[in-house]
Design a protein around this motif. Structure first.
Motif, PDB file in Angstrom:
ATOM      1  N   LYS A 593       0.812  -1.222   0.000  1.00  0.00           N
ATOM      2  CA  LYS A 593       0.000   0.000   0.000  1.00  0.00           C
ATOM      3  C   LYS A 593       0.846   1.274   0.000  1.00  0.00           C
ATOM      4  O   LYS A 593       0.590   2.215  -0.758  1.00  0.00           O
ATOM      5  CB  LYS A 593      -0.902  -0.017   1.250  1.00  0.00           C
ATOM      6  CG  LYS A 593      -2.255   0.583   0.995  1.00  0.00           C
ATOM      7  CD  LYS A 593      -3.167   0.331   2.181  1.00  0.00           C
ATOM      8  CE  LYS A 593      -4.116   1.502   2.342  1.00  0.00           C
ATOM      9  NZ  LYS A 593      -4.793   1.502   3.632  1.00  0.00           N
ATOM     10  N   ALA A 594       1.905   1.261   0.816  1.00  0.00           N
ATOM     11  CA  ALA A 594       2.769   2.452   0.917  1.00  0.00           C
ATOM     12  C   ALA A 594       3.504   2.700  -0.408  1.00  0.00           C
ATOM     13  O   ALA A 594       3.698   3.842  -0.827  1.00  0.00           O
ATOM     14  CB  ALA A 594       3.773   2.264   2.049  1.00  0.00           C
ATOM     15  N   VAL A 595       3.899   1.590  -1.050  1.00  0.00           N
ATOM     16  CA  VAL A 595       4.610   1.695  -2.333  1.00  0.00           C
ATOM     17  C   VAL A 595       3.677   2.277  -3.399  1.00  0.00           C
ATOM     18  O   VAL A 595       4.046   3.173  -4.163  1.00  0.00           O
ATOM     19  CB  VAL A 595       5.142   0.305  -2.765  1.00  0.00           C
ATOM     20  CG1 VAL A 595       5.700   0.350  -4.180  1.00  0.00           C
ATOM     21  CG2 VAL A 595       6.205  -0.175  -1.786  1.00  0.00           C
ATOM     22  N   LEU A 596       2.464   1.774  -3.415  1.00  0.00           N
ATOM     23  CA  LEU A 596       1.478   2.260  -4.392  1.00  0.00           C
ATOM     24  C   LEU A 596       1.200   3.745  -4.178  1.00  0.00           C
ATOM     25  O   LEU A 596       1.117   4.529  -5.129  1.00  0.00           O
ATOM     26  CB  LEU A 596       0.178   1.456  -4.260  1.00  0.00           C
ATOM     27  CG  LEU A 596      -0.915   1.814  -5.273  1.00  0.00           C
ATOM     28  CD1 LEU A 596      -0.480   1.462  -6.692  1.00  0.00           C
ATOM     29  CD2 LEU A 596      -2.233   1.107  -4.944  1.00  0.00           C
ATOM     30  N   ALA A 597       1.101   4.137  -2.911  1.00  0.00           N
ATOM     31  CA  ALA A 597       0.834   5.540  -2.595  1.00  0.00           C
ATOM     32  C   ALA A 597       1.977   6.416  -3.100  1.00  0.00           C
ATOM     33  O   ALA A 597       1.759   7.485  -3.675  1.00  0.00           O
ATOM     34  CB  ALA A 597       0.651   5.715  -1.085  1.00  0.00           C
ATOM     35  N   ARG A 598       3.226   5.930  -2.888  1.00  0.00           N
ATOM     36  CA  ARG A 598       4.392   6.684  -3.368  1.00  0.00           C
ATOM     37  C   ARG A 598       4.364   6.820  -4.884  1.00  0.00           C
ATOM     38  O   ARG A 598       4.613   7.885  -5.440  1.00  0.00           O
ATOM     39  CB  ARG A 598       5.685   5.952  -2.967  1.00  0.00           C
ATOM     40  CG  ARG A 598       6.310   6.445  -1.676  1.00  0.00           C
ATOM     41  CD  ARG A 598       7.780   6.074  -1.610  1.00  0.00           C
ATOM     42  NE  ARG A 598       7.968   4.626  -1.478  1.00  0.00           N
ATOM     43  CZ  ARG A 598       7.995   3.971  -0.322  1.00  0.00           C
ATOM     44  NH1 ARG A 598       7.870   4.611   0.813  1.00  0.00           N
ATOM     45  NH2 ARG A 598       8.182   2.673  -0.295  1.00  0.00           N
ATOM     46  N   ARG A 599       4.037   5.706  -5.573  1.00  0.00           N
ATOM     47  CA  ARG A 599       4.024   5.711  -7.044  1.00  0.00           C
ATOM     48  C   ARG A 599       2.963   6.678  -7.569  1.00  0.00           C
ATOM     49  O   ARG A 599       3.205   7.464  -8.475  1.00  0.00           O
ATOM     50  CB  ARG A 599       3.756   4.293  -7.566  1.00  0.00           C
ATOM     51  CG  ARG A 599       3.868   4.187  -9.078  1.00  0.00           C
ATOM     52  CD  ARG A 599       3.927   2.732  -9.510  1.00  0.00           C
ATOM     53  NE  ARG A 599       2.605   2.112  -9.545  1.00  0.00           N
ATOM     54  CZ  ARG A 599       2.410   0.790  -9.607  1.00  0.00           C
ATOM     55  NH1 ARG A 599       3.449  -0.035  -9.614  1.00  0.00           N
ATOM     56  NH2 ARG A 599       1.195   0.299  -9.656  1.00  0.00           N
ATOM     57  N   ASN A 600       1.778   6.601  -6.986  1.00  0.00           N
ATOM     58  CA  ASN A 600       0.686   7.464  -7.448  1.00  0.00           C
ATOM     59  C   ASN A 600       0.988   8.939  -7.202  1.00  0.00           C
ATOM     60  O   ASN A 600       0.621   9.798  -8.001  1.00  0.00           O
ATOM     61  CB  ASN A 600      -0.622   7.070  -6.767  1.00  0.00           C
ATOM     62  CG  ASN A 600      -1.115   5.723  -7.272  1.00  0.00           C
ATOM     63  OD1 ASN A 600      -0.620   5.215  -8.283  1.00  0.00           O
ATOM     64  ND2 ASN A 600      -2.082   5.138  -6.575  1.00  0.00           N
ATOM     65  N   ASP A 601       1.677   9.200  -6.091  1.00  0.00           N
ATOM     66  CA  ASP A 601       2.035  10.575  -5.769  1.00  0.00           C
ATOM     67  C   ASP A 601       3.065  11.113  -6.774  1.00  0.00           C
ATOM     68  O   ASP A 601       2.980  12.244  -7.252  1.00  0.00           O
ATOM     69  CB  ASP A 601       2.616  10.593  -4.348  1.00  0.00           C
ATOM     70  CG  ASP A 601       2.641  12.008  -3.797  1.00  0.00           C
ATOM     71  OD1 ASP A 601       1.659  12.731  -4.029  1.00  0.00           O
ATOM     72  OD2 ASP A 601       3.651  12.375  -3.173  1.00  0.00           O
ATOM     73  N   TRP A 602       4.019  10.253  -7.122  1.00  0.00           N
ATOM     74  CA  TRP A 602       5.079  10.631  -8.078  1.00  0.00           C
ATOM     75  C   TRP A 602       4.501  10.886  -9.470  1.00  0.00           C
ATOM     76  O   TRP A 602       4.806  11.893 -10.111  1.00  0.00           O
ATOM     77  CB  TRP A 602       6.131   9.509  -8.091  1.00  0.00           C
ATOM     78  CG  TRP A 602       7.129   9.551  -9.208  1.00  0.00           C
ATOM     79  CD1 TRP A 602       7.803  10.656  -9.647  1.00  0.00           C
ATOM     80  CD2 TRP A 602       7.576   8.443 -10.008  1.00  0.00           C
ATOM     81  NE1 TRP A 602       8.659  10.283 -10.677  1.00  0.00           N
ATOM     82  CE2 TRP A 602       8.537   8.948 -10.913  1.00  0.00           C
ATOM     83  CE3 TRP A 602       7.287   7.073 -10.037  1.00  0.00           C
ATOM     84  CZ2 TRP A 602       9.192   8.135 -11.854  1.00  0.00           C
ATOM     85  CZ3 TRP A 602       7.943   6.263 -10.953  1.00  0.00           C
ATOM     86  CH2 TRP A 602       8.870   6.790 -11.845  1.00  0.00           C
ATOM     87  N   LEU A 603       3.650   9.960  -9.922  1.00  0.00           N
ATOM     88  CA  LEU A 603       3.141  10.052 -11.299  1.00  0.00           C
ATOM     89  C   LEU A 603       1.812  10.821 -11.402  1.00  0.00           C
ATOM     90  O   LEU A 603       1.250  10.931 -12.481  1.00  0.00           O
ATOM     91  CB  LEU A 603       2.971   8.639 -11.888  1.00  0.00           C
ATOM     92  CG  LEU A 603       4.252   7.787 -11.948  1.00  0.00           C
ATOM     93  CD1 LEU A 603       3.933   6.377 -12.457  1.00  0.00           C
ATOM     94  CD2 LEU A 603       5.307   8.425 -12.836  1.00  0.00           C
ATOM     95  N   HIS A 604       1.351  11.336 -10.271  1.00  0.00           N
ATOM     96  CA  HIS A 604       0.058  12.048 -10.215  1.00  0.00           C
ATOM     97  C   HIS A 604      -1.087  11.172 -10.710  1.00  0.00           C
ATOM     98  O   HIS A 604      -1.894  11.580 -11.539  1.00  0.00           O
ATOM     99  CB  HIS A 604       0.096  13.349 -11.042  1.00  0.00           C
ATOM    100  CG  HIS A 604       0.973  14.402 -10.455  1.00  0.00           C
ATOM    101  ND1 HIS A 604       0.934  15.710 -10.862  1.00  0.00           N
ATOM    102  CD2 HIS A 604       1.915  14.341  -9.481  1.00  0.00           C
ATOM    103  CE1 HIS A 604       1.838  16.413 -10.175  1.00  0.00           C
ATOM    104  NE2 HIS A 604       2.430  15.604  -9.334  1.00  0.00           N
ATOM    105  N   ILE A 605      -1.118   9.937 -10.204  1.00  0.00           N
ATOM    106  CA  ILE A 605      -2.232   9.053 -10.543  1.00  0.00           C
ATOM    107  C   ILE A 605      -3.232   9.127  -9.403  1.00  0.00           C
ATOM    108  O   ILE A 605      -2.868   8.924  -8.244  1.00  0.00           O
ATOM    109  CB  ILE A 605      -1.742   7.598 -10.749  1.00  0.00           C
ATOM    110  CG1 ILE A 605      -0.783   7.561 -11.945  1.00  0.00           C
ATOM    111  CG2 ILE A 605      -2.910   6.647 -10.963  1.00  0.00           C
ATOM    112  CD1 ILE A 605      -0.050   6.250 -12.098  1.00  0.00           C
ATOM    113  N   LYS A 606      -4.480   9.440  -9.737  1.00  0.00           N
ATOM    114  CA  LYS A 606      -5.482   9.615  -8.682  1.00  0.00           C
ATOM    115  C   LYS A 606      -6.110   8.295  -8.310  1.00  0.00           C
ATOM    116  O   LYS A 606      -6.215   7.405  -9.102  1.00  0.00           O
ATOM    117  CB  LYS A 606      -6.550  10.595  -9.153  1.00  0.00           C
ATOM    118  CG  LYS A 606      -5.963  11.982  -9.293  1.00  0.00           C
ATOM    119  CD  LYS A 606      -7.038  13.069  -9.408  1.00  0.00           C
ATOM    120  CE  LYS A 606      -6.367  14.396  -9.633  1.00  0.00           C
ATOM    121  NZ  LYS A 606      -5.982  14.581 -11.055  1.00  0.00           N
TER     122      LYS A 606
END
Ligand code: ZN
Length: 606
Positions: A593-606
């Motif tokens: 979950k934390a990894v996904l949150a980091r990825r979405n934050d980096w790539l601006h995926i909502k």
């Protein structure tokens, strides 16, 4: 008293512009005029003075003596003024860096056509732009981001700029072109396309608007400007761009432009959007956030800075990143672009010999003057700079627990320096990154900027749910990224053995463009420029190596017949295994979950 310039395409058939420059109060000791040796953004001495023909001066109805005192400077005899200098400029360079004129269109950069009035560079300038005389030019229009003084006829008329630096930073296009306009933060943005093309202008405007809005939001504002112009020249095969303060010049293949009735983002269109994004990001990063060494530019000679890795590398990182952040491309498509960029870096052994800061410093004689040995001797501050920018961004994101990123560093560079017209010192970016991130990045920068170590992206990307893998190239066209198309029945793709060379087409045979250090070809004595005629006594013409090599194994010996100049030579080459020099990046399907949150934050995926 402004300096008055005028330009007229006096003889489009002969590619000649007529230019005049009037100085009301010339230096009584003798006025000097100087032509730039280079154009900002393209770090190579080009000696634009070489294209000046027939220069003369007059004052009070009389001829004034002019003497050339070095390759780019003229001195007029002392006179009271006003002094009028007139000359012609030969314009036949189809690039974004110079000037081009024929009966179909005219294009120029101020650095190619306007002499600098020495000692009066700070004076305001006015510029009269006239259409060619004669028939066939009725439909010609002008496009430039330079503000006009009076209302103009189809854009022909009088323009103004604050000083010489401003005058030469607004390229001008004239001719019959297609134009569309969209708004970004209340400022009109034109896209102007010259050349034969069939483009979906509505779609192009819609997509460019997303990118421009994104960059303007990124920096919090658009720098003050009356309008912004994308000047595009569409040709059969071409690629290039040059940034300016309120415009950019782009050269592209007409196939890169979006066709009507197509909604997908093709690879070619993705390339074009990336180029537009790159040049637009430069509106801040390098045109305003700029090296202290460039404030002001000394256009008479080379100007050295170790920081181009940041101005080109960081821009190269954000150009494609903004395509995913705006939703124009999918994450998989972005990772493909990233993998191709990494592949370009790891295919060059020159990266073990030159640091990005040295590459920046020596750009004048190395990066911009690449020869056959370039892959063995230099590293690109664009691609490796982009890798460093990526690593820096991910390092700040993890180190600050997601509170900060490279975005924050750029914003501070803009607010504290760029916006105020203060140049960026040679080590200032590192200092600001340390302060903003709140983490100690000294070791990171020491390794990334002052050593030739590879940037370790594998571990970093994993924290963002991206799997990093290197493999051998499948064929000559393999630029990196995931291999397309599946193999049949679990068949394993067998990499071909390699000769360790890069080839170029030549009517006579296969020409060796580059021979890589420690590769099979170099060990056997092959050289760049050699033309290979036959492999194991079979003629190669028109076939290339790849097909023949698929029937060999690494370790086997092949005999080559080669022409070096006009001498026929034979070589025995021991084939090598294809090196693992091709990167592929894969989204980890079910990350924590934390990894996904980091990825979405980096790539601006909502
Ligand atoms: Zn650039």
């Amino acid at each position: 008293m402004p300096i008055q310039y005028s330009i007229l395409p006096v003889n489009p058939q002969a590619h000649l512009f007529a230019v005049s420059c009037i100085v009301q109060d010339p230096d009584p000791e003798g006025q000097l005029f100087k032509m730039p040796a280079w154009i900002p953004g393209s770090y190579m001495i080009r000696d634009f003075a070489k294209n000046i023909v027939q220069l003369s001066a007059r004052s009070a109805g009389k001829k004034v003596q002019v003497k050339k005192i070095d390759k780019q400077t003229w001195k007029c005899a002392g006179c009271k003024g006003p002094l009028t200098l007139t000359y012609e400029v030969y314009a036949w360079d189809m690039s974004v860096r110079s000037a081009h004129l024929d009966v179909t269109h005219g294009y120029f950069n101020g650095t190619s056509v306007f002499l600098q009035v020495v000692g009066k560079e700070d004076r305001a300038c006015v510029l009269d732009i006239s259409p060619p005389n004669g028939e066939g030019y009725d439909e010609w229009r002008v496009s430039t981001a330079m503000p006009y003084l009076d209302s103009t006829q189809n854009g022909f008329g009088t323009y103004q700029s604050n000083d010489y630096d401003d005058l030469i930073d607004h390229p001008v296009e004239m001719g019959v072109f297609e134009k569309a306009t969209f708004m970004v933060k209340g400022t009109p943005h034109d896209i102007v396309i010259t050349g034969k093309h069939r483009t979906d202008m509505d779609r192009l405007c819609k997509d460019l608007k997303k990118i421009c809005n994104h960059h303007a939001r990124f920096f919090g504002q658009l720098p003050p400007m009356k309008r912004y112009v994308f000047l595009v020249m569409a040709v059969g095969d071409g690629y290039g761009g040059l940034e300016h303060r309120a415009s950019c010049s782009l050269l592209c293949s007409r196939d890169d432009l979006p066709a009507k009735g197509v909604s997908e983002v093709t690879e070619k269109y993705r390339t074009f959007l990336g180029l537009c994004s790159h040049e637009y990001f430069h509106t801040w990063n390098v045109k305003r956030i700029k090296p202290a060494a460039f404030t002001p530019y000394d256009l008479g000679q080379e100007v050295h800075t170790r920081t181009l890795w940041a101005f080109e590398g960081i821009t190269s990182y954000y150009d494609d990143l903004s395509l995913i952040r705006t939703g124009l491309i999918e994450p998989e498509s972005y990772l493909e672009l990233l993998a191709q960029m990494i592949t370009r870096v790891i295919r060059g052994k020159g990266r073990f010999k030159q640091t990005v800061t040295d590459s920046s410093f020596d750009t004048w004689t190395k990066f911009y003057k690449q020869d056959e040995n370039a892959p063995n001797s230099i590293v690109s501050y664009y691609t490796k700079g982009a890798m460093i920018a990526l690593a820096l961004d991910l390092t700040i994101r993890t180190g600050s627990k997601g509170k900060k990123s490279l975005d924050d560093v750029m914003l501070v560079l803009w607010r504290q320096l760029g916006k105020k017209g203060v140049g960026v010192g040679e080590y200032e970016i590192e200092k600001i990154a340390n302060e903003i991130s709140g983490i100690d990045l000294d070791q990171f920068f020491e390794q990334a900027l002052n050593s030739t170590d590879d940037v370790d992206l594998e571990a970093l990307l994993k924290k963002f749910g991206v799997e990093y893998h290197v493999r051998p190239a499948e064929n000559d066209k393999d630029k990196g990224g995931l291999l397309k198309g599946s193999t049949k029945n679990g068949e394993v793709r067998r990499p071909r053995p390699v000769l360790g060379v890069r080839t170029a087409s030549d009517p006579a045979g296969i020409k060796l463009a580059h021979v890589f250090d420690d590769g099979a070809g170099q060990l056997a004595g092959l050289s760049a420029g050699d033309i290979v005629m036959a492999m194991d006594n079979i003629r190669l013409q028109g076939k290339g190596f790849a097909n023949c090599l698929s029937r060999y194994q690494a370790g086997e010996c092949v005999g080559l017949h080669v022409f070096r100049r006009d001498e026929l030579m034979t070589f025995k080459v021991i084939l090598q295994e294809a090196p693992k020099d091709t990167c592929e990046l894969r989204l980890i399907k079910t990350p924590a979950k934390a990894v996904l949150a980091r990825r979405n934050d980096w790539l601006h995926i909502k």
